[in-house]
Design a protein around this motif. Sequence first.
Motif, PDB file in Angstrom:
ATOM      1  N   GLN A  54      -5.204   9.322  -2.103  1.00 36.89           N
ATOM      2  CA  GLN A  54      -4.768   8.308  -1.150  1.00 36.89           C
ATOM      3  C   GLN A  54      -4.013   8.950   0.011  1.00 36.89           C
ATOM      4  O   GLN A  54      -3.375   9.996  -0.139  1.00 36.89           O
ATOM      5  CB  GLN A  54      -3.844   7.298  -1.835  1.00 36.89           C
ATOM      6  CG  GLN A  54      -4.512   6.444  -2.890  1.00 36.89           C
ATOM      7  CD  GLN A  54      -5.244   5.246  -2.283  1.00 36.89           C
ATOM      8  OE1 GLN A  54      -5.675   5.286  -1.133  1.00 36.89           O
ATOM      9  NE2 GLN A  54      -5.393   4.194  -3.070  1.00 36.89           N
ATOM     10  N   ARG A 106       0.207   3.802  -3.074  1.00 31.24           N
ATOM     11  CA  ARG A 106      -0.620   4.986  -2.823  1.00 31.24           C
ATOM     12  C   ARG A 106      -0.124   6.224  -3.559  1.00 31.24           C
ATOM     13  O   ARG A 106      -0.879   7.184  -3.753  1.00 31.24           O
ATOM     14  CB  ARG A 106      -0.707   5.272  -1.327  1.00 31.24           C
ATOM     15  CG  ARG A 106       0.566   5.818  -0.714  1.00 31.24           C
ATOM     16  CD  ARG A 106       0.381   6.239   0.734  1.00 31.24           C
ATOM     17  NE  ARG A 106       1.623   6.739   1.311  1.00 31.24           N
ATOM     18  CZ  ARG A 106       2.049   7.986   1.178  1.00 31.24           C
ATOM     19  NH1 ARG A 106       1.341   8.861   0.492  1.00 31.24           N
ATOM     20  NH2 ARG A 106       3.189   8.369   1.732  1.00 31.24           N
ATOM     21  N   HIS A 123       0.826  -1.208   0.000  1.00 32.14           N
ATOM     22  CA  HIS A 123       0.000   0.000   0.000  1.00 32.14           C
ATOM     23  C   HIS A 123       0.859   1.256   0.000  1.00 32.14           C
ATOM     24  O   HIS A 123       0.555   2.229  -0.707  1.00 32.14           O
ATOM     25  CB  HIS A 123      -0.947  -0.001   1.204  1.00 32.14           C
ATOM     26  CG  HIS A 123      -1.981   1.075   1.161  1.00 32.14           C
ATOM     27  ND1 HIS A 123      -1.750   2.358   1.602  1.00 32.14           N
ATOM     28  CD2 HIS A 123      -3.265   1.064   0.709  1.00 32.14           C
ATOM     29  CE1 HIS A 123      -2.841   3.086   1.443  1.00 32.14           C
ATOM     30  NE2 HIS A 123      -3.767   2.332   0.896  1.00 32.14           N
ATOM     31  N   TRP A 141      -3.611  -1.915   9.206  1.00 29.38           N
ATOM     32  CA  TRP A 141      -3.231  -3.175   8.543  1.00 29.38           C
ATOM     33  C   TRP A 141      -3.534  -4.369   9.435  1.00 29.38           C
ATOM     34  O   TRP A 141      -3.967  -5.425   8.944  1.00 29.38           O
ATOM     35  CB  TRP A 141      -1.758  -3.152   8.146  1.00 29.38           C
ATOM     36  CG  TRP A 141      -1.376  -1.921   7.388  1.00 29.38           C
ATOM     37  CD1 TRP A 141      -0.276  -1.149   7.578  1.00 29.38           C
ATOM     38  CD2 TRP A 141      -2.104  -1.294   6.311  1.00 29.38           C
ATOM     39  NE1 TRP A 141      -0.272  -0.086   6.708  1.00 29.38           N
ATOM     40  CE2 TRP A 141      -1.376  -0.152   5.920  1.00 29.38           C
ATOM     41  CE3 TRP A 141      -3.300  -1.587   5.655  1.00 29.38           C
ATOM     42  CZ2 TRP A 141      -1.810   0.688   4.894  1.00 29.38           C
ATOM     43  CZ3 TRP A 141      -3.738  -0.745   4.639  1.00 29.38           C
ATOM     44  CH2 TRP A 141      -3.001   0.374   4.269  1.00 29.38           C
ATOM     45  N   VAL A 160      -5.007  -4.431  -2.997  1.00 32.09           N
ATOM     46  CA  VAL A 160      -4.013  -3.404  -3.299  1.00 32.09           C
ATOM     47  C   VAL A 160      -3.059  -3.945  -4.348  1.00 32.09           C
ATOM     48  O   VAL A 160      -2.459  -5.004  -4.154  1.00 32.09           O
ATOM     49  CB  VAL A 160      -3.214  -3.001  -2.041  1.00 32.09           C
ATOM     50  CG1 VAL A 160      -2.198  -1.929  -2.388  1.00 32.09           C
ATOM     51  CG2 VAL A 160      -4.139  -2.507  -0.950  1.00 32.09           C
TER      52      VAL A 160
END
Length: 434
Positions: A210, A204, A200, A218, A271
Amino acid sequence: MAFIDARGIPADQTSVDRLAANGLDYRLVDFQDDAQAASYQRAVARGFLGSEPTAEALSAERATFAERRNTGVFDRTGAENALPVATVNSWVTPLTLPGGDELGMWAISVVTVAGTHRRRGIARALLEGELRAAASAGVPVAGLTVSEATIYGRYGFGAAVPAARFSVDTRRAGWAGHVPAGSVEYVERDALAAELGAVHERARHARAGQIAGWQGRWDGYAGVTGSDAEREKVRGVRYRDASGEVRGVLVYTLTEIDGTFRSALQVRLLVGETTDAVAALWRFAVQHDLVDQVTADLRPLDDPLPWLVADARGVTQEVHDHGWLRVLDVDAALTARRFSAPLDVVIGIDDPLGFAQGHWRVQIDDRGVATVSRTDDQGADVRMGVAALSSLYAGGVRAAALHGAGLIHGDAATVERLDRAFISFPAPSLDIWY
């Protein structure tokens, strides 16, 4: 890039004074104090209609709270150890902008007011207090995700990052997409949070809207927190590209459909930092054995899923608001992002709280770089409220739509130029709640 620590910003004095007149104390909460921390966390759980948190849940979530600026409102007539009657917290996080740069954003979360204390000006004190604190710290944009969409426009927030919710009838949809080189493999749950966070953080930067995640987020997706009722159902896979690098992670749960021996797959988070990663993980989900339905939320509006299946009518897509932004400093906010077309326009902005009020000349060159200057002695080519500007900011909301709704005032040609300049590619996205 280093950002300020919001915990060093004091409680907003205007809100302190307003609530004091109603017998309420508005103050920062010390998370070094065990009793204060537990009381605050319990109030947050109550405010979001959650169950009473266990000692394990309080302990697991405390680290996240301790990294933020936590503000509580306390009723002076209550018992000494009474829970706060309202909560809000904040921190400064990187926000990805159109063009790939990032800006410090004042992130706002856990906004709650007890049902016993409604209609006493508390929500106003919380939200305006956060905006004044952010502005005093020099943070040009604030943001939040919301459970109630009708509240925040009055404070100048605009729905800026829409999201898509997908429901897939896998038997009808089938698969017509390519089969990416590389492999998909299962990940043990104790390693899942780390994999999610790493992918991620890299991914992002590719899409405006984002923000950076955090360890507690997480852990929650990975099902390793004690408060997760579905933790035992959580599974995860990762995609490795042809060179063996991990480029994507999918976390999901499976639930049997009414004793049919068939299941529904609920995507918790998908993701991918490459198009192959996204396609490979969608293929895994849509073609999973014994799965008749796949659901996923917080997907970008240009997600390829409807084009990867054989029958797009097997995919139902619902668009809804998700990321909300609030511009506080027009100059700093607009000069930080890149634009998609040249523009030279004077924008009149109405802001009841005063932060963005005024006439602003925005000049955008062929590189997409903006120069902004205040021109209060000049008439405006186009006029809008600060909420409309905030909706435009990430490039995911069309100026033409806001114009059609009466939220932007100007001639059609000027609005079209505004549209072409502000739109962002790829589509902005925000794939987490905060």
